[in-house]
Write a protein that holds these residues in place. Structure first.
Motif, PDB file in Angstrom:
ATOM      1  N   PRO A 485       7.111  -0.607  -6.119  1.00 46.12           N
ATOM      2  CA  PRO A 485       8.074  -0.010  -5.176  1.00 46.12           C
ATOM      3  C   PRO A 485       7.912   1.514  -5.107  1.00 46.12           C
ATOM      4  N   LEU A 486       7.588   2.007  -3.933  1.00 43.58           N
ATOM      5  CA  LEU A 486       7.438   3.453  -3.715  1.00 43.58           C
ATOM      6  C   LEU A 486       8.010   3.814  -2.350  1.00 43.58           C
ATOM      7  N   GLY A 487       8.895   4.797  -2.331  1.00 45.17           N
ATOM      8  CA  GLY A 487       9.434   5.277  -1.059  1.00 45.17           C
ATOM      9  C   GLY A 487      10.135   4.217  -0.246  1.00 45.17           C
ATOM     10  N   GLY A 488      10.805   3.296  -0.924  1.00 41.14           N
ATOM     11  CA  GLY A 488      11.523   2.261  -0.196  1.00 41.14           C
ATOM     12  C   GLY A 488      10.652   1.105   0.264  1.00 41.14           C
ATOM     13  N   GLU A 489       9.356   1.143  -0.037  1.00 39.59           N
ATOM     14  CA  GLU A 489       8.452   0.052   0.329  1.00 39.59           C
ATOM     15  C   GLU A 489       7.775  -0.511  -0.914  1.00 39.59           C
TER      16      GLU A 489
END
Length: 526
Positions: A485-489
């Motif tokens: 999970p990174l930056g909401g994605e």
């Protein structure tokens, strides 16, 4: 009486007979020494080294596995492994193979465990690596053994439906396989043939056999590609056929639209596995000189393209509208290539192409069998019994006996239900890739310590085991990925990323705070 699979069976048997003859002929040159049996007395020249290295890396994973995976995933399969492998393999030959060869000649090594023990002044690292290397090589062996049985069954289908019925778990006949030589029997024959020429010919017999088999499967692979394209395309000219086939394939199969970018690019770490393959170490040590590596480094990427492109394209074409009957998938993804060879070529040519597929499979099995026998004899038996207490004749005998044992174990394991050659290959290669930092640091970093290397190995194997267990629990060996999970994605990454990172970070961190090998030892390697 009509026996549809009989011509293919006869051609396969003739090919196996020729292979046995070649392997046994090489035994006439056997000098009776351990060095000659295990590394051919360091006498292999550029052409034979190229053929043996390429033959042993182009396994059933590349031929049988890639076609089945391309059928399911599309063209992205080629980019994930083949294109990157062409570059990374050659880099490993150059950066690792040449250095390993120099140290092997200088210090009389025949296995990578001997190198690690000497370089790190650690006996324990040998005890640790032996079960790990064997444990990772056995699945690699299973890929070949299982695929050989599948190929023979598919290409001899119709031979004797009464004697060899192919049935689903519910008892219904599998039309595409019914009457073919059952996989257990086909695999057994291949194991026995490989065992015989490795047993008598050693490394020289293996190299000669690999050279013949590499030539056979490359030539017949190109022929297979051309004939299937011509039969399916129905046009005049190869390019016209390729265009027709491309137009018949669903759009998602000729793009990477079904595959995330992060998953695609993290696959690039898997070809690093060649840096730790024990059978490649042994082949590197057979080279006559450092200059012998020039030809393999240059030609290996070209050879990979020649083999992988046809296999992947054939798998993709099978998803199109021009295939009159679909392969028996997804119940058995390993049958896609032999199925198309069987349905799109004549009986005689089908038999020849079957020999080509089996050549690719056996060209890796032989090296791996010999390698495991060599590791056991040198790194366990002789090491702990004392070299002075074991004659060359005894070492050759023990190597041969252990080869028989590992062939028997591999064959028995192959009788289990393994659905995807590709999935097994990816997990096996990921384990070797996770160990890559250890060999690279041992060759290029003076600061590597025994404790650092051992910690890195433990980190790699523990992370591999945890994720493999999770994949088994989810019944997702083929599709298992980690989601970051990174930056909401969420971004999909291959498990090999975590394995390699854990190995690298642990190795460096522990090495920085533990004692280095003695200056005398470091002076021998740097």
């Amino acid at each position: 009486m009509n026996h549809p699979g009989l011509p293919q069976l006869i051609i396969i048997l003739i090919y196996l007979g020729l292979l046995l003859l070649l392997g046994l002929s090489s035994s006439r040159l056997f000098k009776g020494t351990k060095e000659d049996y295990q590394v051919a007395s360091h006498s292999i020249g550029p052409f034979l080294l190229l053929m043996s290295l390429f033959g042993t890396t182009m396994t059933a994973f590349a031929l049988v596995g890639s076609s089945g995976e391309a059928f399911k995933e599309g063209i992205g399969v080629y980019g994930m492994l083949a294109s990157s492998s062409g570059i990374i393999h050659s880099l490993c030959f150059f950066l690792i193979g040449v250095k390993v060869w120099k140290f092997a000649r200088r210090h009389k090594y025949t296995t990578q465990i001997e190198f690690f023990r000497d370089r790190l002044e650690s006996d324990f690292i040998g005890l640790l690596l032996f079960p790990i290397l064997v444990g990772l090589v056995v699945p690699y062996l299973l890929i070949g053994v299982i695929s050989s049985g599948t190929v023979i069954q598919s290409l001899t289908a119709g031979l004797s439906p009464d004697m060899f019925p192919a049935l689903t778990p519910d008892g219904n006949p599998i039309i595409a396989l019914n009457g073919g030589i059952p996989p257990w029997l086909g695999s057994l024959v291949i194991c026995v043939v490989v065992l015989i020429y490795v047993f008598f010919g050693g490394m020289r017999g293996t190299t000669w056999a690999n050279t013949l088999q590499t030539i056979v499967f490359m030539i017949l692979g190109v022929v297979t590609f051309y004939i299937i394209a011509t039969r399916l395309g129905g046009q005049d000219g190869l390019m016209a056929n390729l265009n027709a086939l491309a137009e018949s394939v669903p759009e998602e199969k000729i793009t990477r639209m079904e595959m995330s970018k992060t998953k695609f690019f993290t696959y690039l770490l898997i070809p690093l596995s060649v840096g730790m393959f024990p059978h490649l170490f042994q082949h590197w040590m057979t080279a006559k000189s450092a200059n012998t590596f020039k030809v393999p480094v240059i030609c290996h990427p070209i050879f990979i393209m020649i083999v992988w492109v046809p296999c992947v394209l054939v798998g993709i074409w099978a998803t199109g509208d021009l295939i009159p009957a679909k392969p028996p998938l997804p119940s058995n993804p390993n049958t896609i290539l032999p199925f198309l060879v069987k349905t799109q070529t004549g009986k005689v040519l089908g038999g020849l192409l079957a020999a080509g597929i089996l050549a690719a499979i056996m060209s890796s099995l032989d090296s791996q069998f010999l390698c495991i026998g060599t590791i056991f004899t040198n790194d366990v038996l002789t090491h702990y019994k004392g070299k002075e207490n074991v004659t060359d004749a005894q070492q050759v005998l023990y190597t041969r006996l252990f080869i028989i044992g590992i062939v028997a174990i591999t064959y028995l394991l192959s009788l289990g239900n393994v659905k995807s050659v590709f999935a097994m290959g990816v997990w096996c290669f990921s384990g070797f890739s996770a160990l890559f930092p250890i060999v690279f640091a041992a060759l290029y970093w003076r600061g590597l310590t025994a404790a650092g290397a051992i910690s890195g190995i433990f980190a790699a194997i523990v992370s591999w085991s945890v994720m493999f267990y999770q994949a088994l629990e989810q019944d997702a060996l083929r599709t298992f990925v980690l989601k970051l999970p990174l930056g909401g994605e969420e971004y999909e990454i291959m498990p090999v990323v975590v394995m390699l990172a854990s190995s690298l970070v642990t190795m460096i961190a522990v090495s920085l705070v533990t004692p280095k090998p003695s200056e005398k030892t470091l002076a021998r390697f740097f």
